[in-house]
Design a protein around this motif. Structure first.
Motif, PDB file in Angstrom:
ATOM      1  N   TRP A  93       2.557  18.301  -8.318  1.00  0.00           N
ATOM      2  CA  TRP A  93       1.409  17.239  -9.248  1.00  0.00           C
ATOM      3  C   TRP A  93       1.547  15.534  -9.170  1.00  0.00           C
ATOM      4  CZ3 TRP A  93      -4.318  18.119  -9.388  1.00  0.00           C
ATOM      5  CH2 TRP A  93      -4.913  16.827 -10.194  1.00  0.00           C
ATOM      6  N   PRO A  94       0.741  14.659  -8.228  1.00  0.00           N
ATOM      7  CA  PRO A  94       0.568  13.450  -8.862  1.00  0.00           C
ATOM      8  C   PRO A  94      -0.157  12.394 -10.139  1.00  0.00           C
ATOM      9  CG  PRO A  94      -0.727  13.547  -6.639  1.00  0.00           C
ATOM     10  CD  PRO A  94      -0.547  15.224  -7.778  1.00  0.00           C
ATOM     11  N   GLY A  95       0.945  12.668 -11.271  1.00  0.00           N
ATOM     12  CA  GLY A  95       0.916  12.019 -13.078  1.00  0.00           C
ATOM     13  C   GLY A  95       0.037  10.797 -12.749  1.00  0.00           C
ATOM     14  N   ILE A 118       5.229  12.730  -4.206  1.00  0.00           N
ATOM     15  CA  ILE A 118       6.407  11.928  -3.859  1.00  0.00           C
ATOM     16  C   ILE A 118       5.818  10.724  -2.838  1.00  0.00           C
ATOM     17  CG2 ILE A 118       8.619  11.302  -2.354  1.00  0.00           C
ATOM     18  CD1 ILE A 118       9.237  12.749  -4.901  1.00  0.00           C
ATOM     19  N   TRP A 119       4.856  10.948  -2.005  1.00  0.00           N
ATOM     20  CA  TRP A 119       4.317  10.560  -1.136  1.00  0.00           C
ATOM     21  C   TRP A 119       2.920   9.327  -2.272  1.00  0.00           C
ATOM     22  CZ3 TRP A 119       2.431  11.708   3.746  1.00  0.00           C
ATOM     23  CH2 TRP A 119       3.651  11.727   5.025  1.00  0.00           C
ATOM     24  N   ALA A 120       3.215   9.516  -3.784  1.00  0.00           N
ATOM     25  CA  ALA A 120       1.977   8.865  -3.944  1.00  0.00           C
ATOM     26  C   ALA A 120       2.676   7.866  -4.565  1.00  0.00           C
ATOM     27  CB  ALA A 120       0.781   9.863  -5.064  1.00  0.00           C
ATOM     28  N   LEU A 121       3.656   8.248  -4.972  1.00  0.00           N
ATOM     29  CA  LEU A 121       4.650   7.167  -5.874  1.00  0.00           C
ATOM     30  C   LEU A 121       4.250   5.956  -5.264  1.00  0.00           C
ATOM     31  CD1 LEU A 121       7.382   9.347  -7.138  1.00  0.00           C
ATOM     32  CD2 LEU A 121       5.477   8.447  -8.204  1.00  0.00           C
ATOM     33  N   ARG A 122       4.453   5.398  -3.722  1.00  0.00           N
ATOM     34  CA  ARG A 122       4.745   4.738  -3.297  1.00  0.00           C
ATOM     35  C   ARG A 122       3.284   4.671  -2.346  1.00  0.00           C
ATOM     36  NH1 ARG A 122       8.174   0.308  -1.560  1.00  0.00           N
ATOM     37  NH2 ARG A 122       8.311  -0.413  -0.072  1.00  0.00           N
ATOM     38  N   SER A 123       1.916   4.350  -2.113  1.00  0.00           N
ATOM     39  CA  SER A 123       0.741   4.416  -1.364  1.00  0.00           C
ATOM     40  C   SER A 123       0.071   3.283  -2.125  1.00  0.00           C
ATOM     41  CB  SER A 123       0.577   5.422  -1.761  1.00  0.00           C
ATOM     42  OG  SER A 123      -0.524   5.924  -3.480  1.00  0.00           O
ATOM     43  N   VAL A 124      -0.459   3.070  -1.335  1.00  0.00           N
ATOM     44  CA  VAL A 124      -1.727   1.793  -1.645  1.00  0.00           C
ATOM     45  C   VAL A 124      -2.807   2.555  -0.597  1.00  0.00           C
ATOM     46  CG1 VAL A 124      -2.523  -0.627  -0.988  1.00  0.00           C
ATOM     47  CG2 VAL A 124      -0.271   0.375  -1.137  1.00  0.00           C
ATOM     48  N   ALA A 148       2.627   0.921   6.866  1.00  0.00           N
ATOM     49  CA  ALA A 148       3.876   1.787   7.178  1.00  0.00           C
ATOM     50  C   ALA A 148       4.923   1.463   7.288  1.00  0.00           C
ATOM     51  CB  ALA A 148       2.911   2.668   8.817  1.00  0.00           C
ATOM     52  N   GLU A 149       4.711   0.854   8.008  1.00  0.00           N
ATOM     53  CA  GLU A 149       6.538  -0.095   9.076  1.00  0.00           C
ATOM     54  C   GLU A 149       7.075  -0.609   7.629  1.00  0.00           C
ATOM     55  OE1 GLU A 149       5.604  -3.167  11.568  1.00  0.00           O
ATOM     56  OE2 GLU A 149       4.937  -1.927  12.470  1.00  0.00           O
ATOM     57  N   ARG A 150       6.554  -0.972   6.161  1.00  0.00           N
ATOM     58  CA  ARG A 150       8.031  -1.158   4.910  1.00  0.00           C
ATOM     59  C   ARG A 150       7.603  -0.317   3.937  1.00  0.00           C
ATOM     60  NH1 ARG A 150       4.988  -5.342   6.754  1.00  0.00           N
ATOM     61  NH2 ARG A 150       5.503  -7.554   6.577  1.00  0.00           N
ATOM     62  N   GLY A 151       7.429   0.621   5.060  1.00  0.00           N
ATOM     63  CA  GLY A 151       7.648   2.418   3.858  1.00  0.00           C
ATOM     64  C   GLY A 151       6.804   2.645   3.247  1.00  0.00           C
ATOM     65  N   TRP A 152       5.252   2.093   3.011  1.00  0.00           N
ATOM     66  CA  TRP A 152       4.467   2.801   2.216  1.00  0.00           C
ATOM     67  C   TRP A 152       3.561   3.400   2.796  1.00  0.00           C
ATOM     68  CZ3 TRP A 152       3.556   0.858  -2.719  1.00  0.00           C
ATOM     69  CH2 TRP A 152       4.152  -0.299  -3.477  1.00  0.00           C
ATOM     70  N   VAL A 153       2.514   4.370   1.982  1.00  0.00           N
ATOM     71  CA  VAL A 153       2.301   5.470   2.216  1.00  0.00           C
ATOM     72  C   VAL A 153       0.728   4.815   2.901  1.00  0.00           C
ATOM     73  CG1 VAL A 153       1.036   7.683   1.792  1.00  0.00           C
ATOM     74  CG2 VAL A 153       3.310   7.335   1.416  1.00  0.00           C
ATOM     75  N   ALA A 229      -9.241   6.636  -5.621  1.00  0.00           N
ATOM     76  CA  ALA A 229      -8.432   4.911  -6.494  1.00  0.00           C
ATOM     77  C   ALA A 229      -7.719   5.536  -7.158  1.00  0.00           C
ATOM     78  CB  ALA A 229      -9.263   4.197  -6.973  1.00  0.00           C
ATOM     79  N   ALA A 230      -7.172   6.009  -8.042  1.00  0.00           N
ATOM     80  CA  ALA A 230      -6.261   7.181  -8.925  1.00  0.00           C
ATOM     81  C   ALA A 230      -4.714   7.633  -8.712  1.00  0.00           C
ATOM     82  CB  ALA A 230      -6.877   8.168  -9.721  1.00  0.00           C
ATOM     83  N   LEU A 231      -5.214   7.764  -7.327  1.00  0.00           N
ATOM     84  CA  LEU A 231      -3.618   7.954  -6.433  1.00  0.00           C
ATOM     85  C   LEU A 231      -2.429   6.932  -5.452  1.00  0.00           C
ATOM     86  CD1 LEU A 231      -2.926  10.735  -5.077  1.00  0.00           C
ATOM     87  CD2 LEU A 231      -3.382  10.237  -3.690  1.00  0.00           C
ATOM     88  N   THR A 232      -3.124   5.147  -5.615  1.00  0.00           N
ATOM     89  CA  THR A 232      -2.748   5.113  -4.992  1.00  0.00           C
ATOM     90  C   THR A 232      -1.938   3.571  -6.298  1.00  0.00           C
ATOM     91  OG1 THR A 232      -5.242   3.926  -4.304  1.00  0.00           O
ATOM     92  CG2 THR A 232      -3.996   5.411  -3.193  1.00  0.00           C
ATOM     93  N   ARG A 233      -1.344   2.406  -5.583  1.00  0.00           N
ATOM     94  CA  ARG A 233      -0.738   1.636  -6.850  1.00  0.00           C
ATOM     95  C   ARG A 233      -2.459   1.103  -7.015  1.00  0.00           C
ATOM     96  NH1 ARG A 233       5.242  -0.287  -7.053  1.00  0.00           N
ATOM     97  NH2 ARG A 233       6.354   1.689  -7.172  1.00  0.00           N
ATOM     98  N   GLY A 234      -2.429   0.446  -5.411  1.00  0.00           N
ATOM     99  CA  GLY A 234      -4.025  -0.637  -5.197  1.00  0.00           C
ATOM    100  C   GLY A 234      -4.423   0.129  -4.325  1.00  0.00           C
TER     101      GLY A 234
END
Length: 386
Positions: A93-95, A118-124, A148-153, A229-234
């Motif tokens: 579960w993504p906190g 894990i994927w949601a931790l570094r996502s846009v 994606a090339e920079r490792g972001w979901v 919106a909630a799942l991602t950093r921005g």
């Protein structure tokens, strides 16, 4: 979950409630928070005292839905389709979804192998207009590929237009992408994106709040956006008109304290009007993936300095540049005239002119000096370039 509830009972209760309570229903979310999912499911299924916060008519509708719900069947159908159910408190579960409070999803149906947490931790999120322009599609593909090339979901809604372009950009770069649907994840929507959504499920993740087979509605599309919106950093909005649903995602991101990011478009484009409105308020303007990562990334993930091209004349000493700039564009001039224009002495001017001749910028014409063709281009670019 109450301390006495069996995990299997909790799972069945939440699966049951996804069939009964609409996504984002804060009244239902409060019931679950106060009473627990198992008790709320029992009351809805068996009847008894009506829970607070709804009219008699709405309660009757919820009870009718409850009588038709079959959570074990839903889990079986999901399992056959390669779909799992992830609940709050599970390891996957993504906190960050807990920031939604009582509007938090009761659980998520997940299709695909990677760990959602894990994927949601570094996502846009990359969202925008369905009827986007070629410019909007190009920017979405380019941004998503760069992220994606920079490792972001890259997270989006699987829709036509900017959403689809963002997913394709990430996949094309060999990167990770998540589609958040407003329907059952076993029934790709829109139908025209069946192949794309299937590919996302094979290489990434397809998620949603609604149980297998459930269909989208206009309100479900709107409420789905809070999850993005909630799942991602921005949230990056590429193109959006004033009434675009992607602006709902951006405003939800603002309320949640996430970064709200806009890609500028032509001032005359109605499809960029909503983005420009965001930019006038609190959104941050970006032009590429590096700008996005500088905002949402970790310390040290900085975008490169933006500079125009270095012209040969930029490498000259300041005094030589002043003399070069003082020469008339289309005629020869005497050294004293050039000296006045450069605001220096005649001796200094002559020394600089010989230096510039050696570099190919000027040539001697009797007692005068004139720009070479190369220098005319350089001076023109320096004066009028943009």
């Amino acid at each position: 979950m109450n301390g006495d509830d069996d995990p299997a009972d909790e799972l069945l209760a939440r699966v049951f409630l996804t069939r009964v309570i609409e996504p984002g229903d804060e009244v239902g979310g409060r019931w679950v928070r106060e009473l627990g999912a198992v008790e709320v499911a029992r009351v809805l299924r068996e009847g008894g005292a009506q829970l607070a916060g709804v009219t008699d008519k709405r309660w009757a509708g919820l009870r009718a839905r409850a009588q038709a719900a079959e959570p074990r069947r839903d889990l079986g159908v999901a399992r056959d389709a390669g779909v799992r159910f992830v609940s709050p408190g599970d390891a996957e579960w993504p906190g960050q979804l807990d920031d939604l409070g009582d509007a938090r999803p009761l659980g998520l149906w997940v299709r695909g192998r990677p760990s959602l947490r894990i994927w949601a931790l570094r996502s846009v999120a990359v969202v925008g207009a369905r009827a986007c322009t070629e410019y909007g599609a190009h920017m979405a593909v380019t941004l998503a590929a760069g992220l994606a090339e920079r490792g972001w979901v890259v997270v989006s809604g699987g829709a036509y237009g900017v959403d689809g372009a963002a997913h394709r950009g990430a996949l094309g770069a060999g990167g990770a992408t998540v589609a958040v649907l407003a329907c059952g994840v076993d029934r790709p929507y829109p139908r025209g994106h069946t192949e794309l959504i299937t590919r996302i499920a094979e290489q990434g993740l397809v998620i949603g709040e609604l149980p297998p087979g459930d269909h989208p509605t206009p309100s479900r599309f709107v409420l789905r956006n809070r999850v993005i919106a909630a799942l991602t950093r921005g949230t990056v909005v590429v193109e959006a008109a004033y009434r675009s649903g992607s602006l709902v995602t951006a405003r939800a991101a603002q309320r949640l304290g996430r970064f709200t990011i806009g890609v500028p478009g032509p001032a005359t484009s109605g499809l960029s009007a909503g983005v420009h409105q965001l930019l006038r308020a609190d959104a941050v303007l970006v032009t590429d993936a590096a700008d996005v990562v500088e905002l949402v990334g970790d310390m040290g993930e900085l975008a490169p300095d933006r500079r125009g091209p270095v012209l040969p004349r930029d490498l000259l000493e300041p005094g030589a540049r002043r003399v070069l700039a003082a020469l008339p564009a289309r005629r020869a001039a005497a050294a004293d005239e050039i000296a006045r224009g450069a605001q220096t002495t005649q001796d200094d001017t002559i020394a600089r002119l010989y230096e510039l001749r050696a570099l190919g910028y000027v040539e001697r014409h009797g007692d005068g000096w004139k720009l070479t063709r190369q220098a005319m281009i350089s001076v023109r670019d320096g004066r009028h370039g943009c």
